[in-house]
Design an enzyme around this catalytic site. Structure first.
Site, PDB file in Angstrom:
ATOM      1  N   ASP A  14       0.982  -1.135  -0.004  1.00  0.00           N
ATOM      2  CA  ASP A  14       0.042   0.035   0.016  1.00  0.00           C
ATOM      3  C   ASP A  14       0.862   1.377  -0.005  1.00  0.00           C
ATOM      4  OD1 ASP A  14      -2.545   1.458  -0.228  1.00  0.00           O
ATOM      5  OD2 ASP A  14      -2.635   1.437   1.913  1.00  0.00           O
ATOM      6  N   ASN A  62     -10.929  -2.776  -5.129  1.00  0.00           N
ATOM      7  CA  ASN A  62     -10.264  -1.748  -5.950  1.00  0.00           C
ATOM      8  C   ASN A  62     -11.117  -1.466  -7.430  1.00  0.00           C
ATOM      9  OD1 ASN A  62      -7.185  -2.799  -4.957  1.00  0.00           O
ATOM     10  ND2 ASN A  62      -8.428  -1.160  -4.272  1.00  0.00           N
TER      11      ASN A  62
HETATM   12  C1  IPE Z   1      -5.330  -2.675  -0.124  1.00  0.00           C
HETATM   13  O1  IPE Z   1      -5.063  -1.427  -0.236  1.00  0.00           O
HETATM   14  C2  IPE Z   1      -5.444  -3.551  -1.736  1.00  0.00           C
HETATM   15  C3  IPE Z   1      -4.054  -3.685  -2.121  1.00  0.00           C
HETATM   16  C4  IPE Z   1      -3.144  -3.272  -1.678  1.00  0.00           C
HETATM   17  C5  IPE Z   1      -4.311  -4.309  -3.471  1.00  0.00           C
HETATM   18  P1  IPE Z   1      -6.104  -0.458  -0.411  1.00  0.00           P
HETATM   19  O2  IPE Z   1      -5.398   0.779  -0.588  1.00  0.00           O
HETATM   20  O3  IPE Z   1      -7.085  -0.816  -1.533  1.00  0.00           O
HETATM   21  O4  IPE Z   1      -6.782  -0.383   1.089  1.00  0.00           O
HETATM   22  P2  IPE Z   1      -7.783   0.417   1.794  1.00  0.00           P
HETATM   23  O5  IPE Z   1      -8.765   1.002   1.086  1.00  0.00           O
HETATM   24  O6  IPE Z   1      -6.938   1.718   2.153  1.00  0.00           O
HETATM   25  O7  IPE Z   1      -8.339  -0.207   2.935  1.00  0.00           O
HETATM   26  C1  IPE Z   2      -1.875   0.168  -3.502  1.00  0.00           C
HETATM   27  O1  IPE Z   2      -1.283   1.537  -3.332  1.00  0.00           O
HETATM   28  C2  IPE Z   2      -1.790  -0.484  -4.746  1.00  0.00           C
HETATM   29  C3  IPE Z   2      -3.295  -0.823  -4.965  1.00  0.00           C
HETATM   30  C4  IPE Z   2      -4.095  -0.633  -4.263  1.00  0.00           C
HETATM   31  C5  IPE Z   2      -3.475  -1.342  -6.379  1.00  0.00           C
HETATM   32  P1  IPE Z   2      -2.492   2.456  -3.357  1.00  0.00           P
HETATM   33  O2  IPE Z   2      -3.026   2.965  -4.814  1.00  0.00           O
HETATM   34  O3  IPE Z   2      -3.689   2.008  -2.473  1.00  0.00           O
HETATM   35  O4  IPE Z   2      -1.912   4.019  -2.859  1.00  0.00           O
HETATM   36  P2  IPE Z   2      -2.426   4.876  -1.647  1.00  0.00           P
HETATM   37  O5  IPE Z   2      -3.256   4.026  -0.645  1.00  0.00           O
HETATM   38  O6  IPE Z   2      -3.568   5.806  -2.292  1.00  0.00           O
HETATM   39  O7  IPE Z   2      -1.150   5.823  -1.309  1.00  0.00           O
HETATM   40 MG    MG Z   3      -4.146   2.475  -0.658  1.00  0.00          MG
END
Ligand code: IPE
Ligand code: IPE
Ligand code: MG
Length: 230
Positions: A14, A62
């Site tokens: 993340d 997602n």
């Molecule tokens: C969790 O990250 C999913 C992945 C890393 C693929 P998110 O960014 O989607 O999670 P939330 O929304 O902060 O819980």
């Molecule tokens: C994790 O990074 C990757 C996926 C969920 C695909 P994020 O895209 O959630 O990054 P933040 O949490 O917005 O920084």
């Molecule tokens: Mg995230």
């Protein structure tokens, strides 16, 4: 067997978006930098002797992101597989997907199926990519499969339930790492992580380097896992 080393590490990658935003760059660049981090971490895990690695790459939630970001993520996945599958084949890394592949964009699905076929039998490490993965839907799917088989109540055991999860045949994660500072599971491996050691770090995924994984593994080695006993 070395009990100070996890047999299975699960990673919630993340912080890609925040990494990019902090640089005044589009989120897409954060995802690209995140793909580089994947390559580094997978290489390090294999060199360290970790046999199972699971990466949370795209959750079933997602799909709620803007279409352009989703498209970019799957195009990066295709690029990643094109580059990495030949290396995985060479290094004995078997690719596996956790999640419902049927709903993925066609090209991504074809590249994954090809990658899985080509790396099958890789005996050094299994790399699970959790894609369109959600733990709740995984559990509902397992429940449906009992019903479809006409299982009796006594057939529903923990072991047979585990055999119906995407991780069938693999050990449960011993160690779950989440980068990016949030301290939650976001619907990831809820059943399998019943006794996983949890580790949260504020480091954003694209910044996660060798020394960060090494530091996390040291914390893991120092943990006392009791599994309910004394
Ligand atoms: C969790 O990250 C999913 C992945 C890393 C693929 P998110 O960014 O989607 O999670 P939330 O929304 O902060 O819980
Ligand atoms: C994790 O990074 C990757 C996926 C969920 C695909 P994020 O895209 O959630 O990054 P933040 O949490 O917005 O920084
Ligand atoms: Mg995230």
């Amino acid at each position: 067997m070395d009990h100070t080393l996890p047999a299975h590490i699960a990673l919630i990658m993340d912080g890609n978006g925040r990494w990019a935003e902090a640089r005044g760059r589009p989120r897409a660049e954060g995802h690209r930098a995140g793909a580089e981090a994947v390559r580094r971490v997978v290489t390090q895990c294999r060199a360290t002797g970790i046999r199972h690695v699971t990466l949370y790459a795209f959750s079933s939630e997602n799909w709620g992101r803007p279409k352009a970001e989703i498209r970019h993520l799957f195009s990066l996945l295709g690029e990643f597989l094109g580059r990495e599958v030949p290396l995985m084949e060479e290094k004995g890394i078997a690719l596996n997907v956790l999640g419902d592949m049927a709903a993925l964009p066609l090209a991504a699905r074809a590249a994954l199926e090809r990658g899985i076929r080509r790396t099958a039998g890789g005996g050094d490490m299994t790399l699970n990519l959790a894609l369109n993965y959600g733990a709740r839907s995984e559990l509902a799917r397992a429940a449906r499969s009992f019903i479809l088989e006409g299982a009796r109540p006594e057939d529903v055991t923990e072991q047979r339930l585990a055999e119906r999860l995407y991780t069938a045949g693999q050990p449960d994660p011993d160690f779950l790492i989440r980068t990016g500072g949030e301290q939650r599971l976001s619907n990831f491996l809820l059943y399998q992580c019943a006794y996983a050691e949890l580790y949260f770090t504020p480091v954003l995924w694209p910044d996660f380097r060798e020394e960060d994984l090494r530091a996390a593994l040291e914390v893991y080695a120092a943990r006392s896992r009791r599994f309910g006993k004394i």
